[in-house]
Scaffold this motif. Structure first.
Motif, PDB file in Angstrom:
ATOM      1  N   GLU A   1      -7.868   1.497  -1.388  1.00  0.00           N
ATOM      2  CA  GLU A   1      -6.461   0.992  -1.455  1.00  0.00           C
ATOM      3  C   GLU A   1      -6.157  -0.051  -2.427  1.00  0.00           C
ATOM      4  O   GLU A   1      -5.138   0.044  -3.018  1.00  0.00           O
TER       5      GLU A   1
ATOM      6  N   ARG B   1       0.807  -1.159  -0.106  1.00  0.00           N
ATOM      7  CA  ARG B   1       0.123   0.138   0.050  1.00  0.00           C
ATOM      8  C   ARG B   1       0.772   1.261  -0.188  1.00  0.00           C
ATOM      9  O   ARG B   1       0.210   2.286  -0.203  1.00  0.00           O
ATOM     10  N   ASP B   2       2.022   1.127   0.304  1.00  0.00           N
ATOM     11  CA  ASP B   2       2.986   2.440   0.737  1.00  0.00           C
ATOM     12  C   ASP B   2       3.668   2.759  -0.806  1.00  0.00           C
ATOM     13  O   ASP B   2       4.490   3.577  -0.722  1.00  0.00           O
ATOM     14  N   TYR B   3       3.409   2.013  -1.914  1.00  0.00           N
ATOM     15  CA  TYR B   3       4.369   2.261  -3.010  1.00  0.00           C
ATOM     16  C   TYR B   3       3.502   2.642  -4.209  1.00  0.00           C
ATOM     17  O   TYR B   3       2.366   2.193  -4.288  1.00  0.00           O
ATOM     18  N   GLU B   4       3.893   3.694  -4.790  1.00  0.00           N
ATOM     19  CA  GLU B   4       3.266   4.284  -6.106  1.00  0.00           C
ATOM     20  C   GLU B   4       3.418   3.505  -7.348  1.00  0.00           C
ATOM     21  O   GLU B   4       2.732   3.235  -8.206  1.00  0.00           O
TER      22      GLU B   4
END
Lengths: 249, 467
Positions: A95, A67-70
């Protein structure tokens, strides 16, 4: 660019060298790469058997890990195809939807997003049979499927491999015929799967290939099993290993 | 009794049947080569026609338009057919179709019927039904006649006996037509069949055909064959009955320019079938009957996931390209329709009996790419798997481990522990333990080697340095 590295479960377990090659290649192209520790699998094995219930928790877990990566990059057409088009067993939160869109297959990331950048100089002086997986060809359109009559013909993996010195791609009788792996199909439909694998390997062998190169280790795990049993003078290699100049074992 | 009824509802076993087919390499390899040859000819034909992909798209749209206005087009078709002097019947299901045909034949005192190829009549189990009621039914298509003599279903919807070798036919004809069993020359065999068939054509009391297209605008049907056998049926006996699936409708005669361009090229490669017969009205002094059949097509049409299958024009291109079909032979599917189109049609009739079919696919997707009316075949195979699984019909070998696997893969610690056990087993267990009959993987393949460490173990030590 900060990249979340997606290492499919079977690459983690059986082909760490493919994970290493992918990581090193992305780093050599100047990217910051992180491999989220808790990742396991994208859920495809259960979902492909039709069992949405069994895959939902794994799918939700996959999305949570990234979830923290574009940008998320993984060296597998099959897994990326599942995530993009079929990862719908878990709840489709914003998400999950974002993660599904952010996942890129290594070859399309290099070819489309990075516009086929100059790669670190590398040699692979061998005759190579190119096995683009069905998920990569007909799913992700990384190559023009042989069934399609319209021009122009294109192949993203071939475009990338043109940068590799000494590499020669051999022609095939049936350029994009399925190798017969098909996930659990390889076990539940063992006879057909193995015959398809034998026919595919024989096509490469007939045309003088020394290596079968693919962006999908899942096809290669199956093809390697066949060529070792048949004692064919062929080896398998992931395209990331060629582009990064190894590691090969 | 029809094949459908006689085999009751025991689930078909395509994997086991395919394994038997592969065990006979002469048949399997010839089948693969011949059927792939049709795919190759299709590719050449498609590449020679400008705008092939656009034609596929337009054909898909015309079919979707027709199916979403099917009630109107069916009424228009019926009105025009009636005005042409055709007798029109409606059949809700296979039983109504068969009874309608039987009633027509009984009213006319028919004893011998000569029929051309019809997958719909096959689907209805019509031939067995009529025979059980004392009517002799003779197939006039060569491949279908071979299958009739073999007491087998068609193994392919266009080339019904493609799974047989010439030598098989020579033996079959020797038994039934008293030819030389050692002479498998195709000309010799075809001539023997011709001589056997001609007196029957002349003696038949009635003929039957299927329909490739039913044109709403004209009330006529189009039948495509490569042998001209449907034409003999249409011109010799004084009674002709044609069975038409309601999905065969197209709006206008001019739409034929589109569909006929695609049909034969997709099937076998040639620009047109040898014979394209347009049937509009009975010849003077004869009767022409159309039987319009639903048989679960309305039910399909109401299904948001599966209605696209009704676009099918039965060209067989998906079968020719299917790598699984080519290695299995069509009989392995144990159903009226085989190959990819069969996988998505058959469960619509009985998804318990045909629950294994959606798994008899590697999901390579080639079928979707060749389909001349752009049915998303592989996607529908995938969706059928979900239907089968959600109803708890997954066979043991396919379903048993999945909840456990799902549980393992959702929990990293458990996953890594399982991984370690798996890798250690491969590394340390004797070859014989892994290479046993209960492990299907190793019947024709070696196990993957065990690496010295997993990627995540390496990453913990080495990879993090670079972050």
């Amino acid at each position: 660019m900060k990249i979340g590295l997606f290492i499919p479960c079977y690459i983690d377990a059986f082909f760490p060298q493919v994970g290493i090659a992918t990581l090193e290649l992305l780093q050599r192209l100047g990217h910051q790469v992180e491999c989220p520790r808790g990742q396991t699998c994208c859920g495809q094995p259960m979902a492909n058997s039709g069992d949405q219930h069994a895959s939902s928790e794994t799918e939700a877990h996959f999305a949570a890990c990234f979830r923290d990566y574009e940008t998320i990059v993984g060296p597998s057409g099959s897994c990326v195809h599942h995530i993009r088009y079929h990862l719908d067993a878990c709840e489709q939160t914003p998400e999950v939807v974002r993660v599904r869109k952010a996942v890129r297959e290594l070859i399309e990331f290099l070819h489309d997003d990075l516009q086929n950048p100059p790669l670190p100089p590398v040699e692979f002086p061998h005759k190579v049979g190119l096995h683009n997986s069905c998920a990569a060809v007909r799913g992700l359109r990384q190559e023009q499927p042989s069934e399609i009559a319209a021009a122009p013909r294109y192949s993203k993996s071939q475009d990338l491999l043109k940068q590799v010195k000494g590499l020669q791609i051999v022609p095939m009788d049936r350029p994009d015929e399925c190798c017969g792996f098909g996930g659990s199909f390889s076990v539940t439909d063992e006879a057909v799967s193995s015959k398809m694998g034998l026919d595919r390997s024989s096509d490469f062998l007939r045309h003088g290939a020394e290596y079968i190169a693919s962006g999908d280790m899942s096809c290669l795990i199956h093809l390697r099993g066949i060529i070792e049993r048949q004692k064919m003078p062929l080896k398998v290699v992931h395209i990331a290993q060629i582009l990064n100049g190894g590691p090969f074992a | 009794m029809s094949l459908w009824q006689s085999e009751a509802s025991r689930p078909v076993e395509p994997e086991a049947a395919a394994a038997r087919f592969i065990n006979d390499p002469k048949h399997e390899e010839t089948h693969d080569r011949l059927v792939w040859g049709m795919r190759t000819k299709r590719d050449q034909a498609a590449s020679l026609l400008p705008h092939w992909e656009e034609l596929r798209e337009v054909a898909s749209q015309v079919k979707e338009h027709t199916l979403t206005h099917l009630d109107q087009y069916l009424q228009q078709f019926e009105n025009n057919a009636l005005a042409n002097g055709v007798k029109v019947h409606w059949a809700r299901d296979a039983a109504e179709h068969n009874n309608t045909v039987l009633r027509i034949f009984e009213e006319h005192g028919v004893k011998l019927v000569i029929k051309s190829k019809s997958m719909l009549q096959e689907e209805c189990g019509m031939t067995e039904f009529l025979i059980a009621h004392g009517i002799t039914v003779r197939e006039s298509d060569l491949g279908e006649r071979i299958q009739q003599l073999s007491k087998e279903r068609p193994s392919h919807i266009v080339v019904p006996s493609i799974h047989k070798l010439r030598t098989d036919i020579a033996e079959l004809f020797a038994e039934h037509l008293h030819t030389d069993p050692h002479n498998s020359d195709p000309h010799y065999l075809a001539e023997a069949m011709r001589n056997d068939a001609r007196p029957q054509f002349l003696a038949a009391d009635a003929a039957m055909t299927g329909a490739n297209f039913a044109v709403a605008e004209t009330g006529g049907i189009v039948v495509c064959t490569n042998e001209g056998n449907a034409d003999i049926g249409a011109t010799v006996p004084s009674l002709l009955v044609s069975s038409i699936g309601i999905e065969k409708l197209i709006p206008r005669a001019s739409d034929l320019g589109l569909f006929l361009r695609l049909l034969s090229r997709s099937a076998l490669g040639p620009p047109m079938t040898q014979y394209t017969t347009h049937l509009h009205r009975p010849r003077p002094g004869t009767e022409l009957h159309f039987v319009l059949v639903d048989n679960k097509r309305s039910e399909r049409l109401a299904s948001p996931d599966f209605w696209h299958v009704l676009k099918c024009i039965r060209c067989g291109a998906c079968m020719n390209t299917c790598p699984v079909y080519r290695r299995s032979g069509g009989l392995a599917y144990g159903a009226t329709y085989s190959g990819p189109i069969g996988i998505i049609l058959d469960p619509g009739f009985d998804h318990r009996k045909y629950r294994e079919l959606p798994f008899h696919s590697s999901l390579c997707g080639s079928c979707t790419e060749v389909c001349p009316v752009k049915i998303d075949i592989s996607n529908q195979i995938y969706k059928w798997r979900r239907v089968i699984a959600s109803e708890g019909l997954l066979p043991a070998i396919k379903g048993a481990g999945l909840p456990v696997l799902g549980d393992v893969l959702a929990h990293p610690a458990v996953f890594h522990a399982a991984e370690a056990i798996g890798i250690a087993s491969i590394a340390h267990l004797p070859h014989k333990v892994l290479d046993n009959p209960l492990n299907p993987w190793t019947r024709h393949r070696e196990m993957p080697g065990a690496p010295s460490q997993t990627f995540h173990a390496w990453y913990e030590k080495e990879g993090k340095k670079h972050e």
